[in-house]
Scaffold this active site. Structure first.
Site, PDB file in Angstrom:
ATOM      1  N   GLU A  47       0.822  -1.221   0.000  1.00  0.00           N
ATOM      2  CA  GLU A  47       0.000   0.000   0.000  1.00  0.00           C
ATOM      3  C   GLU A  47       0.851   1.263   0.000  1.00  0.00           C
ATOM      4  OE1 GLU A  47      -2.015  -0.617   3.656  1.00  0.00           O
ATOM      5  OE2 GLU A  47      -3.544  -1.903   2.773  1.00  0.00           O
ATOM      6  N   PRO A  48       1.564   1.562  -1.077  1.00  0.00           N
ATOM      7  CA  PRO A  48       2.355   2.794  -1.085  1.00  0.00           C
ATOM      8  C   PRO A  48       1.466   4.026  -1.251  1.00  0.00           C
ATOM      9  CG  PRO A  48       2.483   1.699  -3.216  1.00  0.00           C
ATOM     10  CD  PRO A  48       1.642   0.820  -2.337  1.00  0.00           C
ATOM     11  N   ARG A  72       2.843   7.802  -0.084  1.00  0.00           N
ATOM     12  CA  ARG A  72       3.822   8.874  -0.271  1.00  0.00           C
ATOM     13  C   ARG A  72       4.697   8.681  -1.512  1.00  0.00           C
ATOM     14  NH1 ARG A  72       5.970  11.078   4.322  1.00  0.00           N
ATOM     15  NH2 ARG A  72       5.081   9.267   5.342  1.00  0.00           N
ATOM     16  N   CYS A  90       0.081  32.512  13.459  1.00  0.00           N
ATOM     17  CA  CYS A  90       0.453  33.147  14.714  1.00  0.00           C
ATOM     18  C   CYS A  90       1.030  32.083  15.638  1.00  0.00           C
ATOM     19  CB  CYS A  90      -0.786  33.788  15.317  1.00  0.00           C
ATOM     20  SG  CYS A  90      -0.347  35.066  16.465  1.00  0.00           S
ATOM     21  N   TYR A 106       0.566  13.951   2.325  1.00  0.00           N
ATOM     22  CA  TYR A 106       0.295  14.376   3.700  1.00  0.00           C
ATOM     23  C   TYR A 106       0.433  15.887   3.892  1.00  0.00           C
ATOM     24  CZ  TYR A 106       0.716   9.360   4.169  1.00  0.00           C
ATOM     25  OH  TYR A 106       0.552   8.010   3.979  1.00  0.00           O
TER      26      TYR A 106
HETATM   27  C1  LIG Z   1      -2.218   0.995   6.847  1.00  0.00           C
HETATM   28  C2  LIG Z   1      -1.410   1.930   6.027  1.00  0.00           C
HETATM   29  N1  LIG Z   1      -1.109   1.596   4.753  1.00  0.00           N
HETATM   30  C3  LIG Z   1      -0.392   2.420   3.974  1.00  0.00           C
HETATM   31  C4  LIG Z   1       0.065   3.642   4.436  1.00  0.00           C
HETATM   32  C5  LIG Z   1       0.843   4.521   3.487  1.00  0.00           C
HETATM   33  O1  LIG Z   1       2.093   4.851   3.940  1.00  0.00           O
HETATM   34  P1  LIG Z   1       3.077   5.680   2.965  1.00  0.00           P
HETATM   35  O2  LIG Z   1       2.308   6.856   2.466  1.00  0.00           O
HETATM   36  O3  LIG Z   1       4.191   6.085   3.852  1.00  0.00           O
HETATM   37  O4  LIG Z   1       3.458   4.760   1.868  1.00  0.00           O
HETATM   38  C6  LIG Z   1      -0.206   4.020   5.752  1.00  0.00           C
HETATM   39  C7  LIG Z   1       0.281   5.322   6.273  1.00  0.00           C
HETATM   40  O5  LIG Z   1       0.159   5.689   7.375  1.00  0.00           O
HETATM   41  C8  LIG Z   1      -0.981   3.150   6.562  1.00  0.00           C
HETATM   42  O6  LIG Z   1      -1.301   3.485   7.815  1.00  0.00           O
END
Ligand SMILES: Cc1ncc(COP(=O)(O)O)c(C=O)c1O
Length: 466
Positions: free
Chosen positions: A319-320, A322, A394, A424
């Protein structure tokens, strides 16, 4: 280093003003390619361009601050994960950045989508995504969120507590819909950058602990529930990971759990998800691996662990987030005020204040995340000086880029771009100080398209019932 005190004031460092990883550039106008999307360049005036369009035009057309997405780059990153992890399922982690258009882009490139709230689910539904390609996470999903997932036909639900197992089974029976379920296992691995910590337990809110046997109990419980179809185990170990060591420990522990379940029930679970967390370059100090290198490392790790346990390799997924959305996007700001501040020992730091801040990127204040920046509207003949890019809030901790060399002549009206702003930033943006959230625009072949419009003061005032 972790900043836990978001709201407090943060004072300038008096001793070493520049961190050791940051070296003074020979030419402050030069871009470091690893930080930028592939479509970014500079034109003959020194202005930053993306997919053939100058940021000067973008700022004129849509204003600042603005997040600018290089469509071809984002699509290519999604495509290269799908290609490198061929045979696996790749889910785009929507929490990193989500809008209907991006949900369509990533699914067109062969990815599924991973969501963690009813709100994110509503976006992918509106995008018209086949919900069988969507997974739902979350440690505290409401009955309404679960109902939305079940009636929409979400492909898998990652359960996170015994309360949720009960809730989901009851709802599934009521709706006469049997969801595919994974359990989120806590592996005791916490990975960030090149370091990971492997402990037996993890003191955190997500998942079922493998170490204390709760994860196995959760698997057995799901297996017994008539209205749940247990398909496998899920783990996610951290973020900004550059090294496969943490994944190795997590794979070993989840596959042992898989084998223990099999030994007790005679059932081999079909699936294993190793989560996201693949790192990107925010600064010159970051050295991410390509999806191809990551894929090879993860394949070897899983194959070795499975052969050691004498089990067949389950169907795998990752699950990428970022690594797909982050580098494709930069944030573009207009410089408002510039202020040299004297530090102890005769040093000084140039504070460059822009028209955004912690409301459009909280990561620096929240996690002490490091970013880079470049003067984006012109070439400068000036020498580099150590600068800090701050916002308009502020708040003393309202820092966007803690340390960067910028040209000494940077001035009011200049444009400044911050790379790596796709993940993010918009998704964690707030309205602190009643600052409206910036728009998101995409550029492709010189064309600018709005993905999310700029929020207005009227939008914010409309929420005020008085
Ligand atoms: C369950 C799960 N999968 C995937 C991700 C994605 O992580 P990244 O954006 O670092 O690849 C996260 C990020 O917090 C997550 O909590």
């Amino acid at each position: 280093m972790t900043h836990t005190h978001v709201a407090g004031s943060i004072h300038a460092d008096s001793t070493a003003p520049a961190p050791s990883w940051l070296s003074m550039p020979r030419d402050v106008n030069t871009l470091l390619p690893s930080l930028w999307s592939t479509g970014v360049d500079k034109d003959e005036t020194g202005a930053l361009t993306v997919a053939g369009r100058s940021v000067v035009d973008i700022a004129e057309q849509v204003g600042t601050p603005v997040y600018v997405v290089d469509e071809a780059d984002l699509r290519e990153r999604a495509r290269s994960f799908a290609a490198a992890f061929g045979g696996w399922d790749v889910y785009y982690a929507a929490k990193s950045f989500l809008c209907t258009t991006v949900a369509r882009w990533v699914t067109e490139e062969g990815l599924g989508v991973d969501v963690c709230t009813g709100g994110e689910l509503a976006v992918v539904r509106r995008a018209g995504i086949d919900l069988r390609r969507v997974g739902l996470h979350g440690n505290n999903k409401s009955v309404e969120e679960l109902r939305l997932a079940l009636t929409g036909g979400v492909g898998r639900i990652i359960v996170d507590s015994f309360d949720e197992i009960t809730r989901l089974n009851t709802l599934a029976e009521e709706l006469q819909i049997r969801p595919r379920v994974m359990i989120r296992a806590t592996t005791g691995v916490e990975a960030h950058t090149h370091e990971y910590i492997a402990t037996a337990h993890e003191d955190q809110k997500f998942g079922f602990s493998i170490a204390d046997g709760t994860a196995l109990s959760a698997l057995l419980r799901c297996h017994q529930e008539p209205w749940l179809e247990l398909i496998g185990i899920h783990s996610h170990i951290g973020s900004q990971i550059f090294d496969a060591g943490g994944f190795e420990v997590a794979a070993r522990r989840t596959l042992r759990l898989h084998a223990d379940f099999s030994a007790q029930t005679g059932v081999e679970l079909g699936e294993l998800d190793l989560g996201g967390g693949f790192g990107i370059a925010y600064t010159s100090a970051d050295t991410p691996s390509s999806p191809a290198v990551l894929a090879q490392a993860l394949r070897e790790i899983v194959a070795n662990e499975c052969s050691g346990l004498d089990i067949s390799v389950p169907h795998l997924s990752i699950e990428p987030g970022r690594a797909i959305s982050g580098p494709s996007t930069f944030a573009l700001y207009r410089v408002g005020t510039v202020k040299p501040v004297a530090l102890d020992g005769g040093a000084s730091r140039l504070y460059v204040a822009v028209d955004g801040g912690m409301s459009d990127n909280i990561r620096t204040a929240l996690y002490a995340a490091a970013y880079s920046a470049t003067l984006a509207s012109r070439r400068s003949p000036a020498a580099p000086v150590l600068a800090r890019v701050v916002g308009k809030h502020c708040e003393g901790g309202d820092i966007l880029v803690r340390d960067e060399f910028l040209p000494a002549d940077i001035a009011t009206g200049d444009l400044l771009a911050v790379p790596g702003a796709g993940a993010y930033s918009r998704s964690m943006a707030s309205n602190y100080n009643y600052v409206p959230r910036p728009p998101v625009v995409a550029v492709r072949d010189g064309q600018i398209t709005t993905l999310i419009r700029r929020e207005t003061i009227e939008d914010l005032l409309a929420l005020d019932a008085g």
